[in-house]
Scaffold this motif. Structure first.
Motif, PDB file in Angstrom:
ATOM      1  N   LYS A   1       0.884  -1.277  -0.044  1.00  0.00           N
ATOM      2  CA  LYS A   1       0.545   0.366   0.198  1.00  0.00           C
ATOM      3  C   LYS A   1       0.961   1.283  -0.429  1.00  0.00           C
ATOM      4  N   ARG A   2       1.929   0.962   0.066  1.00  0.00           N
ATOM      5  CA  ARG A   2       3.276   2.000   0.586  1.00  0.00           C
ATOM      6  C   ARG A   2       3.606   2.751  -1.019  1.00  0.00           C
ATOM      7  N   ASP A   3       3.468   4.366  -1.516  1.00  0.00           N
ATOM      8  CA  ASP A   3       3.911   4.881  -2.263  1.00  0.00           C
ATOM      9  C   ASP A   3       5.390   4.890  -2.700  1.00  0.00           C
ATOM     10  N   GLU A   4       6.377   4.065  -2.167  1.00  0.00           N
ATOM     11  CA  GLU A   4       7.124   3.644  -2.177  1.00  0.00           C
ATOM     12  C   GLU A   4       7.833   2.659  -3.314  1.00  0.00           C
ATOM     13  N   PHE A   5       6.743   1.522  -2.846  1.00  0.00           N
ATOM     14  CA  PHE A   5       6.819   0.500  -3.432  1.00  0.00           C
ATOM     15  C   PHE A   5       6.538   0.907  -4.719  1.00  0.00           C
ATOM     16  N   ASN A   6       7.272   1.105  -5.855  1.00  0.00           N
ATOM     17  CA  ASN A   6       6.863   1.760  -6.917  1.00  0.00           C
ATOM     18  C   ASN A   6       7.790   0.748  -8.010  1.00  0.00           C
ATOM     19  N   GLU A   7       8.133  -0.467  -8.059  1.00  0.00           N
ATOM     20  CA  GLU A   7       8.663  -1.141  -9.429  1.00  0.00           C
ATOM     21  C   GLU A   7       9.461  -2.162  -8.654  1.00  0.00           C
ATOM     22  N   PRO A   8       8.818  -3.470  -8.998  1.00  0.00           N
ATOM     23  CA  PRO A   8       9.195  -5.324  -8.510  1.00  0.00           C
ATOM     24  C   PRO A   8      10.741  -5.158  -7.917  1.00  0.00           C
ATOM     25  N   MET A   9      11.695  -4.799  -7.980  1.00  0.00           N
ATOM     26  CA  MET A   9      12.797  -5.183  -7.074  1.00  0.00           C
ATOM     27  C   MET A   9      12.575  -4.525  -5.354  1.00  0.00           C
ATOM     28  N   ASP A  10      12.077  -3.618  -5.219  1.00  0.00           N
ATOM     29  CA  ASP A  10      11.332  -2.979  -3.668  1.00  0.00           C
ATOM     30  C   ASP A  10      10.898  -4.155  -3.461  1.00  0.00           C
ATOM     31  N   GLY A  11      10.283  -5.329  -4.423  1.00  0.00           N
ATOM     32  CA  GLY A  11       9.204  -6.052  -2.849  1.00  0.00           C
ATOM     33  C   GLY A  11      10.922  -7.013  -2.771  1.00  0.00           C
ATOM     34  N   LEU A  12      12.328  -7.265  -3.399  1.00  0.00           N
ATOM     35  CA  LEU A  12      13.105  -7.987  -2.726  1.00  0.00           C
ATOM     36  C   LEU A  12      13.874  -7.677  -1.566  1.00  0.00           C
ATOM     37  N   VAL A  13      13.888  -5.383  -1.947  1.00  0.00           N
ATOM     38  CA  VAL A  13      15.064  -4.879  -0.581  1.00  0.00           C
ATOM     39  C   VAL A  13      13.635  -5.252   0.516  1.00  0.00           C
ATOM     40  N   TYR A  14      12.503  -5.188   0.320  1.00  0.00           N
ATOM     41  CA  TYR A  14      11.787  -4.491   1.959  1.00  0.00           C
ATOM     42  C   TYR A  14      10.720  -6.072   2.122  1.00  0.00           C
ATOM     43  N   GLY A  15      11.324  -7.579   1.420  1.00  0.00           N
ATOM     44  CA  GLY A  15      11.484  -8.881   1.614  1.00  0.00           C
ATOM     45  C   GLY A  15      12.239  -9.409   2.788  1.00  0.00           C
ATOM     46  N   ALA A  16      14.002  -8.449   2.302  1.00  0.00           N
ATOM     47  CA  ALA A  16      14.662  -8.666   2.849  1.00  0.00           C
ATOM     48  C   ALA A  16      14.352  -8.291   4.163  1.00  0.00           C
TER      49      ALA A  16
ATOM     50  N   TYR B   1       9.565 -12.409  -5.608  1.00  0.00           N
ATOM     51  CA  TYR B   1       8.346 -12.841  -6.175  1.00  0.00           C
ATOM     52  C   TYR B   1       7.081 -12.071  -6.331  1.00  0.00           C
ATOM     53  N   PHE B   2       7.202 -11.467  -5.018  1.00  0.00           N
ATOM     54  CA  PHE B   2       5.914 -10.203  -4.931  1.00  0.00           C
ATOM     55  C   PHE B   2       6.476  -8.950  -5.671  1.00  0.00           C
ATOM     56  N   GLY B   3       7.331  -9.065  -5.923  1.00  0.00           N
ATOM     57  CA  GLY B   3       7.272  -7.563  -5.960  1.00  0.00           C
ATOM     58  C   GLY B   3       6.770  -8.048  -7.957  1.00  0.00           C
ATOM     59  N   MET B   4       7.547  -9.169  -8.572  1.00  0.00           N
ATOM     60  CA  MET B   4       6.399  -9.830  -9.395  1.00  0.00           C
ATOM     61  C   MET B   4       5.048  -9.850  -9.005  1.00  0.00           C
ATOM     62  N   TYR B   5       5.171 -10.143  -8.416  1.00  0.00           N
ATOM     63  CA  TYR B   5       3.037 -10.024  -8.296  1.00  0.00           C
ATOM     64  C   TYR B   5       2.449  -8.733  -8.478  1.00  0.00           C
ATOM     65  N   ALA B   6       3.223  -7.615  -7.700  1.00  0.00           N
ATOM     66  CA  ALA B   6       2.592  -6.309  -7.423  1.00  0.00           C
ATOM     67  C   ALA B   6       2.872  -5.660  -8.998  1.00  0.00           C
ATOM     68  N   PHE B   7       3.655  -6.275 -10.136  1.00  0.00           N
ATOM     69  CA  PHE B   7       3.404  -5.176 -10.780  1.00  0.00           C
ATOM     70  C   PHE B   7       2.736  -5.815 -12.110  1.00  0.00           C
ATOM     71  N   THR B   8       2.827  -7.468 -12.208  1.00  0.00           N
ATOM     72  CA  THR B   8       1.934  -8.037 -13.668  1.00  0.00           C
ATOM     73  C   THR B   8       0.461  -8.648 -12.833  1.00  0.00           C
ATOM     74  N   GLY B   9       0.730  -8.468 -11.481  1.00  0.00           N
ATOM     75  CA  GLY B   9      -1.286  -9.126 -11.075  1.00  0.00           C
ATOM     76  C   GLY B   9      -1.131 -11.069 -11.340  1.00  0.00           C
ATOM     77  N   ASN B  10       0.524 -11.333 -11.756  1.00  0.00           N
ATOM     78  CA  ASN B  10       0.035 -12.740 -11.995  1.00  0.00           C
ATOM     79  C   ASN B  10      -0.395 -13.396 -10.601  1.00  0.00           C
ATOM     80  N   LYS B  11      -0.662 -14.327 -10.567  1.00  0.00           N
ATOM     81  CA  LYS B  11      -1.161 -14.566  -9.193  1.00  0.00           C
ATOM     82  C   LYS B  11      -0.125 -15.533  -8.546  1.00  0.00           C
ATOM     83  N   LYS B  12       0.557 -15.972  -9.966  1.00  0.00           N
ATOM     84  CA  LYS B  12       1.543 -17.832  -9.126  1.00  0.00           C
ATOM     85  C   LYS B  12       2.580 -17.001  -8.455  1.00  0.00           C
ATOM     86  N   PHE B  13       3.248 -15.204  -9.123  1.00  0.00           N
ATOM     87  CA  PHE B  13       4.369 -15.316  -8.619  1.00  0.00           C
ATOM     88  C   PHE B  13       3.828 -14.912  -6.730  1.00  0.00           C
ATOM     89  N   LEU B  14       2.710 -14.797  -6.754  1.00  0.00           N
ATOM     90  CA  LEU B  14       1.958 -14.453  -5.124  1.00  0.00           C
ATOM     91  C   LEU B  14       2.287 -16.194  -4.101  1.00  0.00           C
TER      92      LEU B  14
END
Length: 196
Positions: free
Chosen positions: A91-106, A165-178
């Protein structure tokens, strides 16, 4: 002093690696918030791990191995980390590219790992030292050292995989990544605990 350093520095080094390697840096305040939330989910993780143990453990060695791995910490801890990504980060505005998911996940995983490491090095080691009549300072140091090469990197890796994978889901909508974002860290964590 050395035990304190070995307890906390590995998490901080990995945190700096993931955040500083990001091409488009995340805001420090958000990184600290997500790290702190990872810290906080240790409490519900402990409760869920205890409930899982009470429910699944039947006294056998086999159930002990499963309860301490796939049926306990793996699902509870990874699900709680995932919930931070899903309900807060997404929900955060800072989450604006798929790789942000990797950073925040870590980051959330390393927040969790930092507090969990503290509990093993100081609280768990104290209980074992009393039961086994061994030197607490030496045992705490050995636990911190062992976990700095095993549990801390495992949590960081799981968080990176989950976040990727969460970042990929967030920016593609593909539930397999979720599904991958939760299933792969669960399996890695479960096998890690089972083998340990």
């Amino acid at each position: 002093m050395m035990t304190i350093l070995v307890t906390f520095v590995p998490s901080i080094v990995l945190l700096l690696y993931f955040t500083l390697s990001d091409r488009f840096k995340e805001p420090k305040g958000t990184v600290l918030l997500i790290f702190f939330l990872g810290f906080l989910i240790c409490l519900p993780a402990g409760i869920l791990n205890g409930l899982s143990h009470d429910f699944f453990y039947d006294g056998s060695r086999y159930s002990e191995n499963l309860t301490s791995s796939f049926l306990g910490p793996a699902w509870a801890e990874e699900l709680l980390k995932f919930s931070i990504l899903y309900f807060i980060v997404l929900k955060r505005d800072e989450f604006n590219e798929p790789m942000d998911g990797l950073v925040y996940g870590a980051v959330v995983s390393l927040g969790f790992a930092t507090y969990e490491n503290y509990t093993y090095v100081y609280e768990w080691a104290e209980i074992i030292a009393k039961e086994e009549n061994v030197n607490l300072a030496e045992l705490s140091y050995l636990v911190a050292l062992g976990r700095s090469y095993s549990a801390i990197p495992m949590h960081g890796l799981n968080g990176a995989v989950m976040g990727y994978y969460f970042g990929m889901y967030a920016f593609t909508g593909n539930k397999k990544f979720l599904i991958f974002s939760l299933a792969l860290p669960y399996l890695f964590h479960g096998f890690y605990n089972f083998l340990i």
